[in-house]
Design a protein around this motif. Structure first.
Motif: not given
Length: 409
Positions: A52-66, A108-112
């Motif tokens: 989709s090219r119709r953006l509503h709002i821009y945000g971020t989230r922080q997640v855990r990685d290897l 990361f979930e696969q590693y855990v």
């Protein structure tokens, strides 16, 4: 970013690393890597996968990685809201490396989850720095994918037994596929209704394919098999019959004989339990001598001991007629002995004659399942018990998948 790029470590579609900050948090190093949408990349719907090219709002989230080397990695991931034409509503963008609403990447979930195959949840949680409940949910999702979907096709030879899991007579009933070594089903309780609920999950064709079931002589298991699979042969294995003989005959006669003795004789007989229960080849030299003296001094104990060895030999016959004849002869000797406990046990064996003789046609037993039950207790002790019975059952199935391939994801 230096000339030595970290980009190859994040081969994710539609996003690229644009910034890295390395900070020290208490005794560890943490690397915070910011990902940004790749040039010309528009968000896709996390539900239908439509771009989709119709953006509503821009945000971020922080997640855990290897981790990278000794650094713990946190990713700052784009979390844009979009107006999805397919769903006709506002959705969050999806990423192929991150499941919706998760706080860690799929790799990361696969590693855990891989660590949980060999370590307790607490050990894994301490190792990776996650909350205990987060690790448990990751492992539970992995087990649900691999063994959560029952597969009952091709069952022919089964073994059924119960295992104690908590104090207060709390049991699980386990069903083992003897041909593949796979734990097919686990249910709470050890009654007829427990095993009946397993058979209720099978189709008529699947029940019809079952040829024989090995179990102890518990009436609940026997009745459940008779009702669900009347054509299947029920086989009572040697281990449970001898264990029952030890409890109901050897122990009872030993205590009765002890009451007839003086103090010295009573002490001798009471301390002879394991001499009478042990197999003769496993006795030490001094134990053999003590057993010989004991049997020579007490006729009833000698009779009980000799008949125990003769009882085991019934399972050595390969032809049903000979096995039935040997069982009838054994019961006749038991009745002729004049020992009430022995006569009572012989009467019980006569009622279960068919299940004993069936071992000639189907030489199966629950010995393998007994070993599995011991390993189940180890799994429970390793985790210091399980509060989630559904998760415990998944752990049991995951530990004994047998030779069949895991269920499709």
């Amino acid at each position: 970013m230096s000339d030595l790029s970290i980009t190859p470590y994040f081969p994710f579609a539609r996003v690229v690393p644009v910034d890295q900050q390395v900070i020290e948090v208490e005794t560890r190093v943490q690397s915070v890597i910011t990902l940004a949408p790749a040039e010309g990349s528009w968000p896709i719907c996390s539900v239908c996968g439509q771009e989709s090219r119709r953006l509503h709002i821009y945000g971020t989230r922080q997640v855990r990685d290897l981790g990278l080397a000794h650094a713990r990695v946190e990713l700052v991931v784009p979390n844009r809201k979009l107006r999805c034409a397919g769903c006709q509503t506002i959705r969050t963008e999806g990423h192929d490396f991150l499941a919706p609403y998760r706080r860690s990447t799929l790799r990361f979930e696969q590693y855990v989850a891989g660590l949980c195959r060999h370590m307790s949840i607490k050990q894994v949680a301490d190792h990776v720095g996650l909350d205990w409940h987060a690790v448990k949910e990751i492992d539970k999702r992995r087990l649900q994918r691999e063994v959560g979907t029952p597969c009952y096709d091709g069952l022919q030879l089964l073994a059924v037994d119960e295992v104690a899991i908590h104090k207060g007579h709390t049991y699980l009933t386990t069903v083992l596929d003897l041909e593949t070594g796979r734990i097919v089903w686990v249910g709470k309780g050890r009654t007829e209704a427990t095993l009946a609920s397993f058979f209720a999950e099978l189709t008529p064709e699947q029940r019809k394919s079952i040829e024989a079931v090995a179990s102890d002589m518990a009436s609940g298991f026997r009745t459940a098999v008779e009702k669900a699979c009347p054509h299947a042969a029920q086989v009572y294995d040697l281990f449970h019959v001898v264990a029952k003989y030890s409890r109901e005959v050897v122990d009872v006669v030993r205590l009765e004989e002890a009451k007839k003795q003086d103090e010295a004789g009573r002490k001798l007989i009471k301390g002879s339990r394991y001499l009478l229960l042990k197999n003769a080849p496993n006795l030490l030299g001094s134990q053999k001598k003590a057993l010989k003296e004991l049997l020579a001094a007490n006729q009833n104990l000698n009779t009980v001991y000799v008949l125990k060895d003769q009882l085991k030999r019934i399972w050595e016959y390969k032809h049903p007629a000979w096995a039935r004849k040997a069982l009838d002869q054994w019961c006749a000797l038991a009745h002729a002995s004049g020992i009430p406990a022995l006569a009572k046990f012989a009467k019980s064996l006569c009622r279960h004659e068919k299940g004993i003789v069936n071992h000639c046609r189907y030489p199966i037993h629950t010995g393998r399942l007994e070993g599995i039950n011991n390993k189940i207790k180890v799994i429970k002790r390793l985790a210091y018990g399980f509060r989630d019975d559904a998760y415990f059952i998944l752990k049991i199935k995951g530990a004994f998948p047998g030779t069949l391939q895991p269920n499709p994801r």
